[in-house]
Scaffold this active site. Sequence first.
Site, PDB file in Angstrom:
ATOM      1  N   THR A 100       0.730  -1.177   0.075  1.00 32.25           N
ATOM      2  CA  THR A 100      -0.016   0.015  -0.102  1.00 32.25           C
ATOM      3  C   THR A 100       0.918   1.188  -0.011  1.00 32.25           C
ATOM      4  OG1 THR A 100      -1.751  -1.045   1.243  1.00 32.25           O
ATOM      5  CG2 THR A 100      -1.846   1.204   1.174  1.00 32.25           C
ATOM      6  N   LYS A 175      -7.303   1.159  -2.615  1.00 29.61           N
ATOM      7  CA  LYS A 175      -6.642   0.555  -1.448  1.00 29.61           C
ATOM      8  C   LYS A 175      -7.066   1.607  -0.303  1.00 29.61           C
ATOM      9  CE  LYS A 175      -5.237  -1.958   2.068  1.00 29.61           C
ATOM     10  NZ  LYS A 175      -3.987  -2.550   2.100  1.00 29.61           N
ATOM     11  N   LYS A 243       0.815   4.504   8.392  1.00 32.87           N
ATOM     12  CA  LYS A 243       1.375   4.899   6.998  1.00 32.87           C
ATOM     13  C   LYS A 243       0.206   4.970   6.164  1.00 32.87           C
ATOM     14  CE  LYS A 243       2.427   1.640   4.684  1.00 32.87           C
ATOM     15  NZ  LYS A 243       2.132   1.029   3.517  1.00 32.87           N
TER      16      LYS A 243
END
Length: 291
Positions: A100, A175, A243
């Site tokens: 990701t 995502k 993150k």
Amino acid sequence: MITKKSKIGFIGTGVMGKSMVYNLLQSGYNVSIYTRTKSKAQDLLANGAQWKNSVAEIAQTSDLIITIVGYPKDVEEVYFGSNGILENAKPGSYVIDMTTSKPSLAVKIYEQAKANQIHSLDAPVSGGDVGAKNGSLAIMVGGDKDAFNAVSPIFNILGENIILQGDAGAGQHTKLSNQITIASNMIGVCEAIIYAKKAGLDPERVLQSITTGAAGSFSLSILGPRMIKGDFEPGFYVKHFIKDMTIALESAQEMGLSTPGLSLSLELYKELAEKGEADSGTQALIKLFQA
């Protein structure tokens, strides 16, 4: 087209990558691996994976290179530079980044890959450690349709819900939509369990009722029971969720979007990490509510 005769290189054998490699080996594919800490990959080597000594060596000897590393800076490191994938992969080979990461970075990789006659896809996944082990990951893909079709046999081993969302970067944007959804949902799961306990209910029995109704989700069904049991082992790390949410928030801000649920979740997870839980699973969020 990728076939059983194709050589697959895999970079990153953490919580997710380890199970993904194992599933490829069990399906009869020739898989070489590289990760920063070789000792953590010993069980994969014992099951037939071959070790390569560098990113460059993986790229030079593979028809398909799959990466699933930690952060965008790690993606940059493995793809670019004289020792990176794009300078060492063979023309006509395929690269799939399943980390990701930033949509803009996925586009950058795609453009450099195309200039080097390499096919590139961004294909982040969702489903956690359970999905990786069961080969049931949701795979969100960005890139060219021909490349997507060529590597579909590999996607079909790793996941079940596999959708080409659009051009390069589209997989990453999808995502991030997924992570935005989870961000608010995790707060709701924690609050629901704490509420049930305060009301004098058995939270496990409560989950039996609400997981099959409109509130149902992966977080509720899989992570909820772990919260109740005090199991905070990582299926997905707190530090990696921070993150992801940071990237999502930055991307939303660039598009002029307000995402208050995402902002609150990110704030809470940062607080959790500051309390020493960065390497715990995301279900550890309930510790803030218990306190």
